[in-house]
Scaffold this motif. Structure first.
Motif, PDB file in Angstrom:
ATOM      1  N   SER A  36      -5.412  12.078  -8.743  1.00 30.55           N
ATOM      2  CA  SER A  36      -4.965  10.801  -8.331  1.00 30.55           C
ATOM      3  C   SER A  36      -2.996  10.511  -8.615  1.00 30.55           C
ATOM      4  CB  SER A  36      -5.245  10.341  -8.676  1.00 30.55           C
ATOM      5  OG  SER A  36      -5.081   9.673 -10.725  1.00 30.55           O
ATOM      6  N   VAL A  37      -2.268  11.902  -8.048  1.00 32.24           N
ATOM      7  CA  VAL A  37      -0.829  11.860  -8.343  1.00 32.24           C
ATOM      8  C   VAL A  37      -0.762  11.137  -7.388  1.00 32.24           C
ATOM      9  CG1 VAL A  37       1.209  13.220  -7.981  1.00 32.24           C
ATOM     10  CG2 VAL A  37      -0.845  14.153  -9.304  1.00 32.24           C
ATOM     11  N   ASN A  38       1.050  10.563  -7.280  1.00 31.70           N
ATOM     12  CA  ASN A  38       0.877   9.149  -6.301  1.00 31.70           C
ATOM     13  C   ASN A  38      -0.007   8.614  -5.368  1.00 31.70           C
ATOM     14  OD1 ASN A  38       3.983  10.246  -7.031  1.00 31.70           O
ATOM     15  ND2 ASN A  38       3.785  11.385  -5.665  1.00 31.70           N
ATOM     16  N   LEU A  39      -1.240   8.315  -5.770  1.00 32.19           N
ATOM     17  CA  LEU A  39      -2.269   7.439  -5.389  1.00 32.19           C
ATOM     18  C   LEU A  39      -2.748   6.117  -5.406  1.00 32.19           C
ATOM     19  CD1 LEU A  39      -5.679  10.466  -4.762  1.00 32.19           C
ATOM     20  CD2 LEU A  39      -3.731   9.661  -3.152  1.00 32.19           C
ATOM     21  N   ARG A  40      -2.251   4.903  -5.207  1.00 30.90           N
ATOM     22  CA  ARG A  40      -2.648   3.651  -5.581  1.00 30.90           C
ATOM     23  C   ARG A  40      -3.489   3.216  -6.051  1.00 30.90           C
ATOM     24  NH1 ARG A  40       1.218  -0.177  -0.901  1.00 30.90           N
ATOM     25  NH2 ARG A  40       3.334   1.241  -1.315  1.00 30.90           N
ATOM     26  N   SER A  41      -4.752   3.658  -5.288  1.00 31.09           N
ATOM     27  CA  SER A  41      -6.451   3.836  -5.608  1.00 31.09           C
ATOM     28  C   SER A  41      -7.066   5.073  -5.707  1.00 31.09           C
ATOM     29  CB  SER A  41      -7.358   2.899  -4.904  1.00 31.09           C
ATOM     30  OG  SER A  41      -8.170   3.123  -4.575  1.00 31.09           O
ATOM     31  N   PRO A  42      -8.068   5.482  -6.413  1.00 26.81           N
ATOM     32  CA  PRO A  42      -8.159   7.070  -6.797  1.00 26.81           C
ATOM     33  C   PRO A  42      -9.663   7.291  -5.074  1.00 26.81           C
ATOM     34  CG  PRO A  42      -8.641   5.724  -8.860  1.00 26.81           C
ATOM     35  CD  PRO A  42      -7.815   4.611  -8.007  1.00 26.81           C
ATOM     36  N   GLY A  43      -8.943   8.137  -4.886  1.00 27.36           N
ATOM     37  CA  GLY A  43     -10.588   8.645  -3.958  1.00 27.36           C
ATOM     38  C   GLY A  43      -9.754   7.663  -1.979  1.00 27.36           C
ATOM     39  N   ARG A  44      -8.439   7.510  -1.911  1.00 23.87           N
ATOM     40  CA  ARG A  44      -8.344   6.070  -1.218  1.00 23.87           C
ATOM     41  C   ARG A  44      -7.268   7.207   0.163  1.00 23.87           C
ATOM     42  NH1 ARG A  44      -7.415  -0.401  -1.673  1.00 23.87           N
ATOM     43  NH2 ARG A  44      -9.288   0.090  -1.651  1.00 23.87           N
ATOM     44  N   MET A  45      -7.446   6.946   0.936  1.00 18.80           N
ATOM     45  CA  MET A  45      -6.259   7.967   2.098  1.00 18.80           C
ATOM     46  C   MET A  45      -5.257   6.295   2.045  1.00 18.80           C
ATOM     47  SD  MET A  45      -8.458   9.396   5.207  1.00 18.80           S
ATOM     48  CE  MET A  45      -9.304   7.762   5.623  1.00 18.80           C
ATOM     49  N   ALA A  46      -3.893   7.250   2.516  1.00 20.12           N
ATOM     50  CA  ALA A  46      -3.273   6.273   3.115  1.00 20.12           C
ATOM     51  C   ALA A  46      -3.073   5.712   4.361  1.00 20.12           C
ATOM     52  CB  ALA A  46      -1.463   7.587   2.441  1.00 20.12           C
ATOM     53  N   PRO A  47      -1.868   4.750   3.831  1.00 19.94           N
ATOM     54  CA  PRO A  47      -2.685   3.755   5.131  1.00 19.94           C
ATOM     55  C   PRO A  47      -2.080   4.494   6.380  1.00 19.94           C
ATOM     56  CG  PRO A  47      -1.376   2.476   3.168  1.00 19.94           C
ATOM     57  CD  PRO A  47      -1.294   3.919   2.787  1.00 19.94           C
ATOM     58  N   LEU A  48      -0.873   5.142   6.410  1.00 13.51           N
ATOM     59  CA  LEU A  48      -0.880   5.757   7.759  1.00 13.51           C
ATOM     60  C   LEU A  48      -1.714   7.254   8.307  1.00 13.51           C
ATOM     61  CD1 LEU A  48       0.639   6.724   9.769  1.00 13.51           C
ATOM     62  CD2 LEU A  48       2.217   8.471   8.259  1.00 13.51           C
ATOM     63  N   THR A  49      -2.546   7.350   7.447  1.00 11.72           N
ATOM     64  CA  THR A  49      -3.494   8.580   7.544  1.00 11.72           C
ATOM     65  C   THR A  49      -5.010   7.528   8.053  1.00 11.72           C
ATOM     66  OG1 THR A  49      -2.786  10.210   5.522  1.00 11.72           O
ATOM     67  CG2 THR A  49      -5.206   9.893   6.962  1.00 11.72           C
ATOM     68  N   ALA A  50      -5.159   6.876   7.551  1.00 12.19           N
ATOM     69  CA  ALA A  50      -6.292   6.046   8.329  1.00 12.19           C
ATOM     70  C   ALA A  50      -5.953   5.334   9.105  1.00 12.19           C
ATOM     71  CB  ALA A  50      -6.911   4.983   6.915  1.00 12.19           C
ATOM     72  N   VAL A  51      -4.964   4.322   9.492  1.00 12.00           N
ATOM     73  CA  VAL A  51      -4.401   3.799  11.542  1.00 12.00           C
ATOM     74  C   VAL A  51      -4.818   5.721  12.389  1.00 12.00           C
ATOM     75  CG1 VAL A  51      -2.687   3.176  12.183  1.00 12.00           C
ATOM     76  CG2 VAL A  51      -2.792   2.745  10.905  1.00 12.00           C
ATOM     77  N   CYS A  52      -4.004   6.682  11.533  1.00  6.74           N
ATOM     78  CA  CYS A  52      -4.248   8.161  12.691  1.00  6.74           C
ATOM     79  C   CYS A  52      -6.096   7.821  13.371  1.00  6.74           C
ATOM     80  CB  CYS A  52      -3.030   8.650  12.186  1.00  6.74           C
ATOM     81  SG  CYS A  52      -1.441   8.910  12.394  1.00  6.74           S
ATOM     82  N   PHE A  53      -6.758   8.187  12.316  1.00  7.25           N
ATOM     83  CA  PHE A  53      -7.924   8.486  12.265  1.00  7.25           C
ATOM     84  C   PHE A  53      -8.976   7.635  12.967  1.00  7.25           C
ATOM     85  CE2 PHE A  53      -8.050  11.595   8.102  1.00  7.25           C
ATOM     86  CZ  PHE A  53      -7.748  12.632   9.408  1.00  7.25           C
ATOM     87  N   ALA A  54      -8.457   5.954  13.280  1.00  4.89           N
ATOM     88  CA  ALA A  54      -8.842   5.495  13.855  1.00  4.89           C
ATOM     89  C   ALA A  54      -8.166   5.047  15.420  1.00  4.89           C
ATOM     90  CB  ALA A  54      -8.263   3.708  13.012  1.00  4.89           C
ATOM     91  N   PHE A  55      -7.253   5.976  15.225  1.00  6.77           N
ATOM     92  CA  PHE A  55      -6.964   6.156  16.659  1.00  6.77           C
ATOM     93  C   PHE A  55      -7.348   7.082  17.495  1.00  6.77           C
ATOM     94  CE2 PHE A  55      -3.278   3.441  16.424  1.00  6.77           C
ATOM     95  CZ  PHE A  55      -2.467   2.457  17.265  1.00  6.77           C
ATOM     96  N   SER A  56      -7.541   8.277  16.476  1.00  9.34           N
ATOM     97  CA  SER A  56      -8.049   9.539  17.104  1.00  9.34           C
ATOM     98  C   SER A  56      -9.692   9.538  18.043  1.00  9.34           C
ATOM     99  CB  SER A  56      -7.943  10.323  16.658  1.00  9.34           C
ATOM    100  OG  SER A  56      -8.018  10.246  15.217  1.00  9.34           O
ATOM    101  N   SER A  57     -10.091   8.068  16.791  1.00  8.44           N
ATOM    102  CA  SER A  57     -11.857   9.482  16.848  1.00  8.44           C
ATOM    103  C   SER A  57     -12.355   7.501  17.830  1.00  8.44           C
ATOM    104  CB  SER A  57     -12.414   8.317  15.024  1.00  8.44           C
ATOM    105  OG  SER A  57     -12.501   7.118  14.784  1.00  8.44           O
ATOM    106  N   VAL A  58     -11.611   6.709  17.769  1.00 12.80           N
ATOM    107  CA  VAL A  58     -11.657   5.490  18.545  1.00 12.80           C
ATOM    108  C   VAL A  58     -11.828   6.179  20.651  1.00 12.80           C
ATOM    109  CG1 VAL A  58     -11.046   3.616  20.430  1.00 12.80           C
ATOM    110  CG2 VAL A  58     -11.685   3.367  17.183  1.00 12.80           C
TER     111      VAL A  58
END
Length: 662
Positions: free
Chosen positions: A113-135
């Motif tokens: 969990s190095v530099n992770l604000r919440s264990p196992g959670r994707m970074a905000p930028l990563t989540a946004v990119c996956f949302a755009f690409s999947s839709v």
């Protein structure tokens, strides 16, 4: 209608490679989590790891992208992209509303969990990119359209820009995502861009989403630089960060506008080249060239096909060089055409060229004036109609031969009339010659009586000669010879030739021929053939009539439309209404021994004289056939002598040229 577009090969290869790399990236990281291998998960100990959810999303997005590239099943795209959309959008909801939806460690607990604000959670930028690409991947239709290309291209631009900004952000310490996550986003974005480019429409050389992608990339970099300055200790809206934001907001749209203008110019140039290619091919196929003629300088500019027609080398051409190519017989016509052009008149002429190998080309020129005052030019087209002219000449030869065959067919029918016409003067010659001999053989020769008898012999010989001359003119194969023809006089000659045949058929011929009828320009023999054919057909139509006089009326008159009309009216059997449309068909006949070519040939002869031939049923028994020929323009139009009210014109309804019995 769906606006489908063509596909290009090389972007498809890029999209496939990108999809495979993304799938491999996700699979390797997931394997690292399974075997608990930190180097596969975070690359270096001081870097943040790629979470299980991020690795899963990479694998599923790559699978969806690869399925679209290879035209795989749509359900695979929906399953993979839908799963990514669910995970990424749920993560965004957790981040925005600061809730725990229990999805961060769905695939297992995170032991790194190095530099992770919440264990196992994707970074905000990563989540946004996956949302755009999947839709975007889910919304791609089949077949591909320009709209879907725009959607995938913009989404790919955003993902690529965010991924590139995340990679650069490592040097400023502003990136929360893992390093290989950032590179993975760049690869995924490039794959989506390649997919969009693959289905882009022709002839657009670059996709329409490219300018907006440039703006997004510039603004993303500016925002990343602004955030790095803030993390470096500057206040958010101090002078330097503010300058960076303002300059970025100006430079981004300028870059996008520059790309858009360059793209539009490129597209217009490509469309112009394509249009020019189409025009050149169309001109080549139709053998039509275009030209412009500057009247003030006499410089003519030809298209490529016009150069081929004239066999000139490329480049400007002088009017004199064109005139030298003109056939000598058409030189006066060409000079008159040039004179009318200098007066500003539109041109529509046919003329001939004499080529270097002495071959002849037939051309059709159409041109109109452009511009005003003294500085004007002509824009026009030249069509090579040589093949058409040769075909028309060959067709005329065939028609002439067919007409001669029809005349020879009539010769058999007229055998008795011919024999009678020739025998009469021959019998007179024999009688007069015997009388002359007796006058001269007596003891007191009657020289004066013999002289008169010899004169009668000469008269009968001339009469026989005239009969033979008329027959020879009608039945000998000669080339067409246009001359000024008095239709009334030509009709009288045919009537004399057919008089005995009509008497033998018990046909009473009445003539109403106009005096001083204006001449028509045509072939005398061919027009007499038409007249003879109409008279013979009318006579045949009355062959079975026994309850009324077999009366045949032939009339000539001048029409109001500057034409001369000949009408043949009979009291025969006429024709049925349903036969009207077949009257002019070749080889159609109602005779037991007819060939069906006589009046078909007559129609072609009349039409070659710019006239028309038609038939109407009489109000009583029989039918009326008429043909009209335009007056000659080579001589003054005299005042035609009309005939009385007895002229048969028939009812208003008229059938297209034809005959009822050939």
């Amino acid at each position: 209608m769906i606006d489908t577009v063509e596909r290009r090969p090389w972007p498809g290869y890029v999209a496939k490679v990108s999809a495979v790399l993304v799938i491999m990236l996700g699979a390797i990281v997931l394997l690292g989590w399974i075997v608990k291998s930190p180097p596969l998960i975070q690359l270096l100990p001081n870097l943040p790891p790629m979470t299980r959810n991020a690795a899963l999303c990479f694998g599923l997005c790559g699978a969806a992208l690869l399925t679209l590239v290879i035209d795989g099943p749509r359900w695979v795209v929906f399953l993979c992209a839908g799963s990514v959309a669910f995970v990424s959008l749920t993560t965004i909801i957790e981040i925005v509303f600061r809730v725990d939806a229990g999805i961060d460690e769905l695939l297992g607990s995170s032991f790194i969990s190095v530099n992770l604000r919440s264990p196992g959670r994707m970074a905000p930028l990563t989540a946004v990119c996956f949302a755009f690409s999947s839709v975007a991947l889910m919304l791609v239709p089949r077949p591909f359209t320009i709209a879907s290309s725009l959607l995938v291209g913009l989404s790919g631009s955003i993902v690529t820009a965010f991924g590139a900004a995340a990679v650069v952000g490592y040097w400023g310490g502003v990136t929360l995502a893992a390093l290989h996550t950032s590179f993975g986003l760049v690869i995924l974005g490039v794959g989506m861009l390649a997919l969009a480019w693959r289905v882009e429409g022709h002839p657009m050389p670059t996709p329409p989403w490219l300018p907006l992608s440039i703006v997004i990339a510039v603004l993303t970099g500016i925002v990343g630089l602004w955030r790095a300055l803030i993390l470096g200790g500057y206040a958010p809206f101090s002078i330097l960060p503010t300058v960076v934001l303002v300059v970025g907001c100006v430079i981004g749209p300028i870059f996008g506008l520059t790309v858009f203008l360059a793209q539009r110019g490129h597209a217009q140039a490509a469309a112009l080249r394509r249009s020019e290619t189409f025009l050149q091919e169309a001109q080549h196929l139709s053998r039509t060239g275009s030209f412009s003629w500057d009247v003030s300088t006499d410089i003519v500019t030809f298209s490529a096909q016009a150069h081929r027609i004239y066999e000139f080398d490329p480049g400007p051409i002088s009017f004199a060089s064109i005139a030298r190519m003109t056939h000598t017989d058409d030189m006066l016509l060409f000079l008159d055409m040039a004179s009318r052009a200098r007066r500003g008149e539109d041109l529509d002429e046919e003329y001939r060229l004499c080529m270097g190998d002495q071959s002849v080309k037939h051309l059709h020129l159409v041109a109109h004036q452009c511009g005003a005052n003294e500085n004007f030019e002509y824009i026009g087209a030249i069509q090579d109609i040589t093949d058409r002219r040769l075909s028309e000449e060959a067709l005329d030869q065939v028609r002439s031969e067919l007409a001669r065959v029809a005349r020879m067919t009539s010769l058999g029918t007229l055998t008795a009339s011919i024999a009678h016409e020739v025998n009469q003067p021959l019998a007179g010659i024999v009688t007069n010659a015997g009388t002359c001999l007796r006058m001269l053989a007596s003891d007191s020769p009657n020289v004066e009586g013999a002289r008169e008898t010899a004169k009668r012999t000469i008269r009968d010989a001339n009469r026989a000669s005239e009969v033979i001359k008329r027959l020879r003119a009608l039945f000998v194969k000669n080339a067409a010879n246009n001359e000024l023809v008095d239709l009334s006089e030509a009709t009288r000659e045919v009537a004399v030739l057919l008089s005995n045949e009509l008497q033998r058929s018990q046909v009473l011929l009445r003539t109403k021929l106009a005096d001083a009828l204006p001449p028509v320009l045509g072939d005398r023999v061919q027009l007499q053939q038409v007249i003879m054919n109409l008279l013979m057909n009318a006579s045949d139509a009355m062959a079975s009539v026994d309850d009324r006089p077999r009366q045949l009326v032939i009339t000539t008159t001048r029409d109001d439309d500057n034409s001369v009309r000949l009408t043949v009216e009979d009291v025969g059997v006429g024709f049925l209404p349903d036969e009207a449309n077949r009257l002019f068909e070749a080889f159609y006949t109602t005779k037991n021994r007819g060939m069906g070519i006589g009046l078909s040939v007559s129609r072609s002869i009349v039409e070659r004289h710019n006239g028309r031939l038609w038939a109407v049923p009489n109000s009583g028994p029989g039918a009326t056939f008429s043909f009209a020929i335009p007056l000659s323009t080579e001589s003054p139009l005299g005042v035609g002598g009309g005939v009385g009210d007895g002229v048969t014109r028939g009812p208003n309804r008229q059938h297209a040229a034809g005959n009822h019995d050939d």
